[in-house]
Design a protein around this motif. Structure first.
Motif, short mmCIF file in Angstrom:
data_model
loop_
_atom_site.label_atom_id
_atom_site.label_comp_id
_atom_site.label_asym_id
_atom_site.label_seq_id
_atom_site.Cartn_x
_atom_site.Cartn_y
_atom_site.Cartn_z
N GLY A 1 10.32 -10.04 3.65
CA GLY A 1 11.20 -9.13 4.38
C GLY A 1 11.44 -9.68 5.78
O GLY A 1 10.64 -10.46 6.30
N HIS B 1 6.24 2.13 -2.25
CA HIS B 1 7.47 2.91 -2.04
C HIS B 1 8.71 2.08 -2.38
O HIS B 1 8.60 0.89 -2.72
N LYS C 1 -1.18 -19.78 2.77
CA LYS C 1 0.16 -19.64 2.18
C LYS C 1 0.67 -20.95 1.55
O LYS C 1 1.21 -20.96 0.45
N LYS D 1 -4.31 -5.35 9.98
CA LYS D 1 -3.73 -4.07 10.44
C LYS D 1 -4.77 -3.15 11.05
O LYS D 1 -4.46 -2.04 11.45
N ASP E 1 0.85 -1.20 0.00
CA ASP E 1 0.00 0.00 0.00
C ASP E 1 0.88 1.25 0.00
O ASP E 1 1.95 1.26 0.63
N GLY F 1 11.04 0.74 -0.65
CA GLY F 1 11.26 -0.49 0.15
C GLY F 1 10.54 -1.67 -0.50
O GLY F 1 11.06 -2.79 -0.57
N HIS F 2 9.32 -1.41 -0.98
CA HIS F 2 8.56 -2.45 -1.69
C HIS F 2 9.29 -2.84 -2.98
O HIS F 2 9.43 -4.03 -3.30
N1 C2G Z 1 9.41 -4.14 2.99
C1 C2G Z 1 10.79 -3.89 2.96
N2 C2G Z 1 11.26 -2.68 3.41
C2 C2G Z 1 10.41 -1.72 3.87
C3 C2G Z 1 9.04 -1.96 3.89
C4 C2G Z 1 8.55 -3.19 3.45
O1 C2G Z 1 11.59 -4.74 2.56
N3 C2G Z 1 10.94 -0.58 4.32
C5 C2G Z 1 8.92 -5.43 2.53
C6 C2G Z 1 8.22 -6.23 3.64
O2 C2G Z 1 9.19 -6.86 4.47
C7 C2G Z 1 7.40 -7.21 2.83
C8 C2G Z 1 7.03 -6.39 1.58
O3 C2G Z 1 7.93 -5.27 1.54
O4 C2G Z 1 8.17 -8.34 2.45
C9 C2G Z 1 5.60 -5.90 1.64
O5 C2G Z 1 5.44 -5.15 2.81
P1 C2G Z 1 3.96 -4.80 3.32
O6 C2G Z 1 3.20 -4.18 2.23
O7 C2G Z 1 4.08 -4.10 4.63
O8 C2G Z 1 3.36 -6.25 3.48
P2 C2G Z 1 2.75 -6.91 4.75
O9 C2G Z 1 1.60 -6.10 5.23
O10 C2G Z 1 3.87 -7.24 5.69
O11 C2G Z 1 2.08 -8.21 4.13
O12 C2G Z 1 1.23 -12.78 3.83
C10 C2G Z 1 2.07 -11.80 4.27
C11 C2G Z 1 1.51 -10.44 4.14
O13 C2G Z 1 0.63 -10.28 3.07
C12 C2G Z 1 2.66 -9.44 4.13
#
Ligand code: C2G
Length: 132
Positions: free
Chosen positions: A94, A15, A79, A46, A12, A17-18
């Motif tokens: 992550g 960015h 999963k 969440k 969502d 990081g994604h």
């Molecule tokens: N991520 C990252 N660095 C960040 C933010 C996020 O590497 N600064 C990675 C997270 O570790 C994850 C991916 O981006 O692997 C997606 O992050 P989110 O959208 O926050 O996903 P999340 O809500 O953790 O959903 O079944 C598992 C869930 O659906 C994961």
């Protein structure tokens, strides 16, 4: 044999990081499949609605060069089924999920990648909403 990588996320307010986790996941194989979590799942997980709808989040992730296929992740409990359905050889997440998916090591490799520091959807939402 082509190596399939699978990863999951909400993605969502997309960015860097994604983007980085997706790019690094793709480097671990030949085909990258991404499960984008459903609005409903997000609300449960969440306790808030995502800023972008599941259709929008899926469209953004599907348009990325390293991504071969996207699907809607409807439940965290599915999963194993998703891994088997897409014949994934590697599950990537992550490291905020470190250890959480080790139970799937019987069907695929499980890799946790370091999160990109200092960026998150929550921090972005706070920054945007406090801007005047
Ligand atoms: N991520 C990252 N660095 C960040 C933010 C996020 O590497 N600064 C990675 C997270 O570790 C994850 C991916 O981006 O692997 C997606 O992050 P989110 O959208 O926050 O996903 P999340 O809500 O953790 O959903 O079944 C598992 C869930 O659906 C994961």
């Amino acid at each position: 044999m082509a190596r399939t990588v699978i990863t999951f996320g909400t993605f969502d307010v997309f960015h860097v990081g994604h983007l980085k986790v997706i790019q690094r996941a793709a480097e671990l194989g030949d085909r990258l499949v991404v499960g984008v979590s459903a609005d409903e799942l997000n609300l449960r997980k969440k306790d808030r609605e995502p800023v972008f709808s599941e259709a929008e989040r899926m469209a953004i992730v599907a348009a990325l060069k390293p991504v071969d296929e996207v699907f809607l992740e409807e439940s965290l409990e599915l999963k194993r089924d998703y891994i088997l359905k897409f014949s994934a050889d590697v599950l990537v997440m992550g490291d905020d999920w470190e250890g959480r998916f080790d139970e799937f090591r019987d069907v695929c490799e499980v890799v946790y990648l370091p999160r990109t520091p200092a960026i998150s959807t929550t921090a972005l939402i706070e920054k945007i909403s406090s801007a005047t």
